[in-house]
Scaffold this motif. Structure first.
Motif, PDB file in Angstrom:
ATOM      1  N   MET A 171       0.843  -1.195   0.000  1.00 34.48           N
ATOM      2  CA  MET A 171       0.000   0.000   0.000  1.00 34.48           C
ATOM      3  C   MET A 171       0.880   1.247   0.000  1.00 34.48           C
ATOM      4  O   MET A 171       1.824   1.361   0.785  1.00 34.48           O
ATOM      5  CB  MET A 171      -0.900  -0.003   1.245  1.00 34.48           C
ATOM      6  CG  MET A 171      -1.790   1.218   1.340  1.00 34.48           C
ATOM      7  SD  MET A 171      -2.794   1.151   2.850  1.00 34.48           S
ATOM      8  CE  MET A 171      -3.592   2.742   2.756  1.00 34.48           C
ATOM      9  N   ILE A 172       0.584   2.208  -0.859  1.00 36.84           N
ATOM     10  CA  ILE A 172       1.347   3.451  -0.946  1.00 36.84           C
ATOM     11  C   ILE A 172       0.725   4.489  -0.012  1.00 36.84           C
ATOM     12  O   ILE A 172      -0.489   4.698  -0.013  1.00 36.84           O
ATOM     13  CB  ILE A 172       1.370   3.999  -2.385  1.00 36.84           C
ATOM     14  CG1 ILE A 172       1.975   2.967  -3.337  1.00 36.84           C
ATOM     15  CG2 ILE A 172       2.158   5.306  -2.438  1.00 36.84           C
ATOM     16  CD1 ILE A 172       3.411   2.592  -3.003  1.00 36.84           C
ATOM     17  N   VAL A 173       1.571   5.131   0.799  1.00 36.45           N
ATOM     18  CA  VAL A 173       1.089   6.170   1.713  1.00 36.45           C
ATOM     19  C   VAL A 173       1.889   7.443   1.475  1.00 36.45           C
ATOM     20  O   VAL A 173       3.003   7.415   0.940  1.00 36.45           O
ATOM     21  CB  VAL A 173       1.234   5.732   3.188  1.00 36.45           C
ATOM     22  CG1 VAL A 173       0.354   4.552   3.494  1.00 36.45           C
ATOM     23  CG2 VAL A 173       2.680   5.440   3.529  1.00 36.45           C
ATOM     24  N   SER A 174       1.308   8.570   1.874  1.00 37.69           N
ATOM     25  CA  SER A 174       1.989   9.862   1.756  1.00 37.69           C
ATOM     26  C   SER A 174       2.693  10.177   3.068  1.00 37.69           C
ATOM     27  O   SER A 174       2.096  10.076   4.151  1.00 37.69           O
ATOM     28  CB  SER A 174       0.979  10.972   1.442  1.00 37.69           C
ATOM     29  OG  SER A 174       0.380  10.746   0.180  1.00 37.69           O
ATOM     30  N   ILE A 175       3.958  10.545   2.933  1.00 39.24           N
ATOM     31  CA  ILE A 175       4.781  10.866   4.100  1.00 39.24           C
ATOM     32  C   ILE A 175       5.241  12.314   3.995  1.00 39.24           C
ATOM     33  O   ILE A 175       5.677  12.780   2.943  1.00 39.24           O
ATOM     34  CB  ILE A 175       6.005   9.936   4.201  1.00 39.24           C
ATOM     35  CG1 ILE A 175       5.559   8.483   4.387  1.00 39.24           C
ATOM     36  CG2 ILE A 175       6.935  10.372   5.329  1.00 39.24           C
ATOM     37  CD1 ILE A 175       4.875   8.219   5.710  1.00 39.24           C
ATOM     38  N   CYS A 176       5.155  13.017   5.106  1.00 42.29           N
ATOM     39  CA  CYS A 176       5.646  14.403   5.171  1.00 42.29           C
ATOM     40  C   CYS A 176       6.882  14.428   6.071  1.00 42.29           C
ATOM     41  O   CYS A 176       6.845  13.943   7.206  1.00 42.29           O
ATOM     42  CB  CYS A 176       4.572  15.325   5.740  1.00 42.29           C
ATOM     43  SG  CYS A 176       5.142  17.013   5.988  1.00 42.29           S
ATOM     44  N   ARG A 177       7.969  14.983   5.541  1.00 47.49           N
ATOM     45  CA  ARG A 177       9.171  15.189   6.349  1.00 47.49           C
ATOM     46  C   ARG A 177       9.086  16.600   6.921  1.00 47.49           C
ATOM     47  O   ARG A 177       8.952  17.577   6.185  1.00 47.49           O
ATOM     48  CB  ARG A 177      10.428  15.018   5.518  1.00 47.49           C
ATOM     49  CG  ARG A 177      10.461  13.713   4.734  1.00 47.49           C
ATOM     50  CD  ARG A 177      11.880  13.323   4.376  1.00 47.49           C
ATOM     51  NE  ARG A 177      12.630  12.924   5.552  1.00 47.49           N
ATOM     52  CZ  ARG A 177      13.969  12.942   5.640  1.00 47.49           C
ATOM     53  NH1 ARG A 177      14.680  13.375   4.615  1.00 47.49           N
ATOM     54  NH2 ARG A 177      14.578  12.555   6.734  1.00 47.49           N
ATOM     55  N   ALA A 178       9.168  16.717   8.254  1.00 44.29           N
ATOM     56  CA  ALA A 178       8.863  17.982   8.917  1.00 44.29           C
ATOM     57  C   ALA A 178       9.975  18.408   9.873  1.00 44.29           C
ATOM     58  O   ALA A 178      10.641  17.574  10.501  1.00 44.29           O
ATOM     59  CB  ALA A 178       7.546  17.868   9.680  1.00 44.29           C
ATOM     60  N   ALA A 179      10.166  19.734   9.973  1.00 49.71           N
ATOM     61  CA  ALA A 179      11.063  20.339  10.959  1.00 49.71           C
ATOM     62  C   ALA A 179      10.219  20.749  12.150  1.00 49.71           C
ATOM     63  O   ALA A 179       9.315  21.576  12.033  1.00 49.71           O
ATOM     64  CB  ALA A 179      11.768  21.544  10.365  1.00 49.71           C
ATOM     65  N   VAL A 239       7.216  16.322   0.853  1.00 49.13           N
ATOM     66  CA  VAL A 239       6.110  15.358   0.799  1.00 49.13           C
ATOM     67  C   VAL A 239       6.468  14.286  -0.212  1.00 49.13           C
ATOM     68  O   VAL A 239       6.803  14.605  -1.365  1.00 49.13           O
ATOM     69  CB  VAL A 239       4.783  16.046   0.408  1.00 49.13           C
ATOM     70  CG1 VAL A 239       3.667  15.010   0.263  1.00 49.13           C
ATOM     71  CG2 VAL A 239       4.395  17.100   1.450  1.00 49.13           C
ATOM     72  N   THR A 240       6.433  13.033   0.219  1.00 46.59           N
ATOM     73  CA  THR A 240       6.822  11.922  -0.663  1.00 46.59           C
ATOM     74  C   THR A 240       5.784  10.805  -0.581  1.00 46.59           C
ATOM     75  O   THR A 240       4.970  10.745   0.347  1.00 46.59           O
ATOM     76  CB  THR A 240       8.197  11.353  -0.261  1.00 46.59           C
ATOM     77  OG1 THR A 240       8.134  10.891   1.101  1.00 46.59           O
ATOM     78  CG2 THR A 240       9.282  12.407  -0.383  1.00 46.59           C
ATOM     79  N   GLN A 241       5.844   9.928  -1.566  1.00 41.52           N
ATOM     80  CA  GLN A 241       5.009   8.724  -1.585  1.00 41.52           C
ATOM     81  C   GLN A 241       5.917   7.531  -1.312  1.00 41.52           C
ATOM     82  O   GLN A 241       7.011   7.440  -1.866  1.00 41.52           O
ATOM     83  CB  GLN A 241       4.343   8.547  -2.957  1.00 41.52           C
ATOM     84  CG  GLN A 241       3.479   9.722  -3.397  1.00 41.52           C
ATOM     85  CD  GLN A 241       2.198   9.821  -2.608  1.00 41.52           C
ATOM     86  OE1 GLN A 241       1.578   8.807  -2.305  1.00 41.52           O
ATOM     87  NE2 GLN A 241       1.805  11.045  -2.275  1.00 41.52           N
ATOM     88  N   THR A 242       5.480   6.638  -0.444  1.00 39.60           N
ATOM     89  CA  THR A 242       6.306   5.490  -0.130  1.00 39.60           C
ATOM     90  C   THR A 242       5.417   4.303   0.230  1.00 39.60           C
ATOM     91  O   THR A 242       4.201   4.437   0.384  1.00 39.60           O
ATOM     92  CB  THR A 242       7.264   5.804   1.045  1.00 39.60           C
ATOM     93  OG1 THR A 242       8.147   4.703   1.257  1.00 39.60           O
ATOM     94  CG2 THR A 242       6.480   6.084   2.335  1.00 39.60           C
ATOM     95  N   ALA A 243       6.071   3.151   0.349  1.00 37.68           N
ATOM     96  CA  ALA A 243       5.340   1.947   0.743  1.00 37.68           C
ATOM     97  C   ALA A 243       4.938   2.058   2.215  1.00 37.68           C
ATOM     98  O   ALA A 243       5.433   2.909   2.944  1.00 37.68           O
ATOM     99  CB  ALA A 243       6.209   0.717   0.514  1.00 37.68           C
ATOM    100  N   GLU A 244       4.034   1.187   2.627  1.00 38.06           N
ATOM    101  CA  GLU A 244       3.545   1.192   4.010  1.00 38.06           C
ATOM    102  C   GLU A 244       4.724   1.154   4.985  1.00 38.06           C
ATOM    103  O   GLU A 244       5.674   0.384   4.822  1.00 38.06           O
ATOM    104  CB  GLU A 244       2.657  -0.038   4.239  1.00 38.06           C
ATOM    105  CG  GLU A 244       2.095  -0.132   5.651  1.00 38.06           C
ATOM    106  CD  GLU A 244       1.040   0.925   5.908  1.00 38.06           C
ATOM    107  OE1 GLU A 244       0.929   1.366   7.065  1.00 38.06           O
ATOM    108  OE2 GLU A 244       0.328   1.309   4.958  1.00 38.06           O
ATOM    109  N   VAL A 245       4.708   2.021   5.985  1.00 43.09           N
ATOM    110  CA  VAL A 245       5.757   2.053   6.996  1.00 43.09           C
ATOM    111  C   VAL A 245       5.136   1.811   8.359  1.00 43.09           C
ATOM    112  O   VAL A 245       3.980   2.140   8.607  1.00 43.09           O
ATOM    113  CB  VAL A 245       6.494   3.410   7.002  1.00 43.09           C
ATOM    114  CG1 VAL A 245       7.313   3.584   5.746  1.00 43.09           C
ATOM    115  CG2 VAL A 245       5.521   4.554   7.175  1.00 43.09           C
ATOM    116  N   GLU A 246       5.929   1.220   9.242  1.00 48.87           N
ATOM    117  CA  GLU A 246       5.449   0.943  10.589  1.00 48.87           C
ATOM    118  C   GLU A 246       5.884   2.070  11.531  1.00 48.87           C
ATOM    119  O   GLU A 246       6.863   2.761  11.295  1.00 48.87           O
ATOM    120  CB  GLU A 246       6.030  -0.389  11.091  1.00 48.87           C
ATOM    121  CG  GLU A 246       5.554  -1.593  10.281  1.00 48.87           C
ATOM    122  CD  GLU A 246       6.127  -2.889  10.827  1.00 48.87           C
ATOM    123  OE1 GLU A 246       6.812  -2.825  11.873  1.00 48.87           O
ATOM    124  OE2 GLU A 246       5.895  -3.932  10.200  1.00 48.87           O
TER     125      GLU A 246
END
Length: 819
Positions: free
Chosen positions: A1-9, A57-64
Motif C-alpha cells: 500500500m502506498i502512503v503519503s509521508i511528510c518530512r517535517a522540521a 512530501v513523498t510517496q512510499t510503501a507502508e511504513v510501521e
C-alpha cells in the motif's frame, strides 16, 4: 500500500536531535499538505502537539510506527522552495535548528500563539482532588470552580526542572487531561464595503420613503456604481449606523467584507520622476546596470564618499529591474534611516509598489507588508536586517546600503549576518547584489580588490559640494586649560557660530544615559548590576541607575551604602548629561535628543527627524542613529563628542568601527551649497585611525587595516568561530570549556587531522556575567568549509548529550560582534 509521508522540521527539537521527522499524512489531509506549510504534529514520548514546518512530501510503501499529522495550520505555503533551501543552509552554517531558521523568515504576525491547558478528568471528584493534592501540590491549583489551568499558571507554582515529568505522570494516571490550541497572533484585516443593491433610480425612490434626507445622500454617493467603506460613507454623508443598517435590511444597500492592508501613511508623498544622474553617477550606473541582464548571479560594490548620491544610483537600478519585471530589496541598517529613504522611494515608484519592513511598524503592518510582497503587489521592499528574507517573486536586485554596519548581524539565534543571507539569495535567484558605502567593510573591499566583483567609485559629492573641513580638537589641551566639560572650547565656539548663522548642528556621542557610572569620592564605591558584571548607568530623566544589558533598575542612593558619605559623583557623560550641558551653554537653542530612550514609541524616529528637517530644532544630539544616511539642507556643523570611546575596545573591529562612524557622521555636514565643518574631540589626535577619518581617506585606512588583519588572522584572512559556555556557576562554565577544548584537539589529531587549527581559551567574554550567567569562550581562527561545520556541529550535539553539563549552555557563533 502506498502512503503519503511528510518530512517535517519540528519546533520542539533542539539542536542536539534536530532533523527532519517523518509523519504519515492522513487521507483527509493529503490534498492540503504542501511543503512550506505549518502543520500540527505529535512529538516525543507524551505525543505533545507541536508546530512544525512541512519540508518535503513523498510517496512510499507502508511504513510501521509512523505518527500522523494532526492538523494543517496554513491554507497556503508560507515558505517557497528557495526559502526552504535557505533555511537548510542556515541550519548547517549557523548551528541552530531548522525550525528556528524558517521561523526567522516570517513576520511575527504570522507566528502562532501556542496555549497548553490541563483539566481535571471528569472522573476525578473534588474530594479525590483534595486528597491527591497532599501528594501532588499541582492539584492544589485546581478547585471545584476551576477545573482547568493553563501551563503558564502551573509554571508559576512549580519548578521548571520537574514540571514536565510531574504533569506527564498525572496525565498517565488519568487525573489530568491535556489539550492545546494554536492561533495566529495577528489576523487579516478587513473593512465592510457598501454599494447599491438595485438600480440607482429605483434606490432613490425607495430612499425617499424614509423620513431621513441623508438616505438620498447615500444613494447619490453610490449612484455611479461606486463602492465605499462603511466608515467612509458615514463620514461623507453624516449617516448613522442605524440608517445604514435599515437600508441594508430593506435591500437598498449591499454589504460585504474586503481585505484591507495596514500600511504607513504616505498620503503626503507626491509622485515625481527620478532625478537624472550626474556624469559621475552615470559612470557608476553604467558599470553596474549591465549586471542586471546577466543570467548568472552577480555582485558589485558602489563605493562613494558621503553625500555622493549613492541612493540616486540605487533608484535608477531599481527602475531598470522593474522594467525587466523583477523585484528589488533595499536594506538599511537603522530604523532611523528608513523614513527619509522610504519617502524618496514612494515618491519615485508610488505607495502601491513599495513595502516597508522594520521593527518600528506594528505586527499587523509588518504582516500586511509581507502579504503584499508575497503576492507581487509590492515589488520594491525597503527595510532593516530581517527584510533580507522578504518573499519577493522574481528577485532581480538586492541592495545593502551602509553594508559595513554591525546592525546587519543578528545577536539572537539564528545569529545570521544579512550580508551572508543576501549572497545566498542572489546565488539562488541569479540576481544582482550591490554593496553600497562610503566606508565599506574590510571584507567587502578586500573582495573587490581581489576582483571577485567590480567596484564603481564616486569620488565627488553630489552637485560639486565640498567635503566638510575637519578640525581635530585636542582635549588634553582643553583639560590643561581647566575645561573638563563634554563640550570643549573648540566645539563650543563652532556651535555658537553655527547658531549665530541660523544653521543647524548634529552632535554624536555613542553612549546614552546621563553618566557612565556613579562613584563615591570617599571610598570608591561604584554601583554594579546584581545580575551582570558591569557598573550601572545613571539616567537623569528618571533619576535611576540602569543596566543596559539586563534592564535592572534602581533609584540613585543619596548616600554611599559602603561608607555613608554623601559625596557621590558621576563620571563619563551620556546623551542625557550632554543635553543638559548644551541647555546651560546655549539656553536659546532648541535641542532634540535621539537615542534608544527617546525613540521607543512608534514613529518616534520619524517625528524627531521631521522636526529637525522642518527647522524646529537647532541641535540634534544622538547616538549612532544620527551617523548614517541622514540628509539635511541646513546642517553646517557636526561635532563628535568622544572619538576615542570605541577605539581601544577589545575587538578586532574596533579600529574599523571607529573609522566608519567618524567618517559617516562627519559626512552629515555641508551637504548643499555651504561647505560644512566637523569638530572631532579626541585625546589621541595623532592616532592613525583618527587622522585617516579626518582626511576621509578610506583607502589609506584599508591598507593599514588589512595588513593588521592578515597578521592577526582575522576576517577576511580567516574566519573566527567562538564557542561560548554560559552557566550560573563560573566553575561549571570553565570546566565545560576545558572538556570541549580537549575534545576538539583530540578530534583534530584523529579523524579531523585535515582540519587542525589552534584552539584559544577558555577566556572570559568581554562582559563576564550577564543576567546571572557567567560566560567563557573558546576561539578558533579557521576557514569556512564542510569539515569545520561537521566538527563544530558534532561537538555541540555531543556536548548537549552530556548529563554532567546539563546546567551549561554551549553555543557557537561565526565572526561575532564581540571578537
Amino acid at each position: 500500500m502506498i502512503v503519503s509521508i511528510c518530512r517535517a522540521a519540528v519546533s520542539a527539537a533542539n539542536f542536539t536531535f534536530d532533523r527532519l521527522y517523518d509523519y504519515r499524512i492522513p487521507e483527509e489531509l493529503e490534498h492540503l499538505v504542501q511543503p512550506g506549510m505549518r502543520i500540527l504534529v505529535p512529538f516525543g514520548r507524551g505525543n505533545r502537539s507541536v508546530e512544525a514546518f512541512a519540508v518535503q512530501v513523498t510517496q512510499t510503501a507502508e511504513v510501521e510506527k509512523c505518527k500522523e499529522i494532526q492538523a494543517v495550520l496554513d491554507t497556503e505555503p508560507v515558505l517557497d522552495e528557495n526559502r526552504i533551501h535557505l533555511a537548510a543552509w542556515m541550519c548547517s552554517s549557523l548551528y541552530c535548528t531548522f525550525f528556528d531558521c524558517a521561523k526567522a523568515m516570517l513576520p511575527s504576525g504570522l507566528w502562532f500563539r501556542h496555549e497548553e491547558w490541563y483539566a481535571l478528568a471528569d472522573s476525578v471528584t473534588e474530594a479525590e482532588r483534595e486528597a491527591l493534592s497532599a501528594e501532588e501540590p499541582i492539584l492544589g491549583l485546581f478547585s471545584a470552580k476551576k477545573r482547568r489551568c493553563s501551563r503558564k499558571e502551573i509554571q508559576t507554582a512549580v519548578p521548571e526542572s520537574t514540571l514536565a515529568r510531574r504533569l506527564n505522570e498525572l496525565c498517565k494516571r488519568d487525573i489530568l487531561r491535556f489539550s492545546s490550541s494554536f492561533s495566529r497572533k495577528i489576523g487579516d484585516k478587513s473593512v465592510k464595503m457598501l454599494a447599491l443593491d438595485m438600480p440607482a433610480d429605483q434606490a432613490a425612490r425607495r430612499a425617499e420613503r424614509g423620513r431621513s434626507p441623508v438616505r438620498l445622500d447615500i444613494v447619490g454617493c453610490l449612484a455611479d456604481g461606486e463602492s465605499y467603506s462603511r466608515q467612509e460613507l458615514m463620514y461623507q454623508t453624516g449617516a448613522s449606523a442605524g440608517v445604514i443598517n435599515t437600508m441594508i435590511r430593506q435591500g437598498i444597500l449591499r454589504q460585504w467584507e474586503e481585505e484591507a492592508f495596514r500600511m504607513p501613511d504616505f498620503s503626503d508623498c507626491e509622485q515625481q520622476p527620478i532625478e537624472p544622474l550626474t556624469p559621475a553617477q552615470e559612470d557608476a550606473y553604467r558599470q553596474i546596470a549591465p549586471l542586471l541582464d546577466s543570467p548568472q548571479p552577480e555582485a558589485a560594490l558602489l563605493y562613494g564618499v558621503t553625500g555622493s548620491g549613492k541612493t540616486q544610483v540605487y533608484l535608477h537600478l531599481i527602475a531598470r529591474a522593474l522594467e525587466q519585471g523583477k523585484g528589488a530589496i533595499v536594506l538599511v541598517p537603522e530604523i532611523g534611516l528608513t523614513p527619509q529613504m522610504i519617502r524618496r522611494f514612494v515618491c519615485c515608484f508610488g505607495p502601491s509598489r513599495v513595502a516597508v519592513l522594520h521593527s518600528a511598524l506594528s505586527a499587523g503592518e509588518r504582516y500586511d507588508s509581507w502579504k503584499r510582497i508575497s503576492s507581487g503587489a509590492a515589488q520594491v521592499v525597503v527595510g532593516t536586517r530581517s527584510a533580507v528574507f522578504a518573499p519577493v517573486p522574481d528577485l532581480g536586485l538586492l541592495v545593502i546600503d551602509e553594508e559595513q554596519d554591525d546592525a546587519y548581524k543578528s545577536e539572537q539565534s539564528p545569529c545570521y549576518h544579512a550580508r551572508e543571507i543576501a549572497k545566498y539569495r542572489v546565488m539562488q535567484e541569479k540576481a544582482l547584489l550591490v554593496f553600497g558605502s562610503a566606508t565599506p567593510s574590510v571584507e567587502t573591499f578586500y573582495g573587490a580588490r581581489e576582483k571577485r566583483y567590480p567596484m564603481a567609485v564616486l569620488r565627488e559629492r553630489y552637485a560639486g559640494t565640498q567635503l566638510p573641513q575637519v578640525i581635530l580638537a585636542d582635549m588634553r589641551a582643553a583639560a590643561r586649560q581647566g575645561s573638563f566639560g563634554s563640550i570643549g572650547p573648540v566645539l563650543h565656539d563652532a556651535i555658537a557660530d553655527t547658531l549665530k548663522d541660523g544653521q543647524q548642528a548634529i552632535l554624536f556621542l555613542n553612549r546614552r544615559g546621563a553618566a557612565r557610572q556613579v562613584t563615591c569620592t570617599a571610598c570608591g564605591w561604584t554601583p554594579e548590576c546584581p545580575s551582570c558584571s558591569v557598573s550601572l548607568t545613571y539616567h537623569s530623566a528618571n533619576n535611576r541607575l540602569m543596566c543596559h544589558y539586563c534592564g535592572h533598575s534602581a533609584p540613585l542612593p543619596r548616600i554611599c551604602p559602603g561608607c555613608g558619605s554623601a559625596h557621590l559623583k558621576t563620571e563619563g557623560a551620556g546623551t542625557q548629561r550632554v543635553e543638559q550641558e548644551l541647555q546651560e551653554l546655549f539656553p536659546q537653542a532648541r535641542i532634540s535628543r535621539m537615542d534608544a530612550d527617546t525613540t521607543r514609541a512608534k514613529n518616534a524616529h520619524e517625528k524627531l527627524l521631521s522636526e529637525f528637517a522642518g527647522g524646529n530644532a537647532d541641535i540634534l544630539l544622538g547616538t549612532q542613529m544620527v551617523t548614517k544616511g541622514l540628509d539635511f539642507d541646513r546642517v553646517a556643523l557636526v561635532g563628535v563628542i568622544d572619538a576615542d570611546q570605541m577605539l581601544f575596545a577589545q575587538d578586532y573591529r574596533a579600529r574599523e568601527r571607529t573609522f566608519s562612524l567618524l567618517t559617516q557622521v562627519v559626512g552629515r555636514a555641508g551637504r548643499r551649497e555651504t561647505r560644512g565643518r566637523a569638530v572631532i574631540q579626541t585625546y589621541v589626535p595623532n592616532h592613525e585611525v583618527i587622522l585617516n577619518a579626518a582626511r576621509q581617506d578610506y583607502e589609506r585606512f584599508y591598507e593599514q587595516e588589512i595588513a593588521l588583519r592578515q597578521a592577526l588572522q582575522c576576517p577576511p584572512a580567516a574566519q573566527i568561530v567562538t564557542l561560548t559556555a554560559s552557566a550560573e556557576s563560573e566553575r561549571d562554565a570553565l570546566e565545560a570549556l576545558v572538556f570541549v577544548k580537549k575534545r576538539i584537539e583530540g578530534l583534530m589529531n584523529d579523524q579531523f587531522a585535515d582540519f587542525r587549527y589552534p584552539v584559544l581559551g577558555p577566556a572570559p567574554a568581554v562582559i563576564l556575567r550577564v543576567m546571572n550567567r557567567y560566560r567563557y569562550r573558546l576561539t578558533i581562527r579557521c576557514p569556512d568549509n564542510k569539515r569545520r561545520r561537521e566538527l563544530i556541529g558534532g561537538i555541540l550535539r555531543e556536548f548537549a548529550a552530556k548529563r554532567a553539563f546539563r546546567t551549561v549552555a554551549l553555543f557557537a557563533d561565526v565572526n561575532p560582534l564581540e571578537g
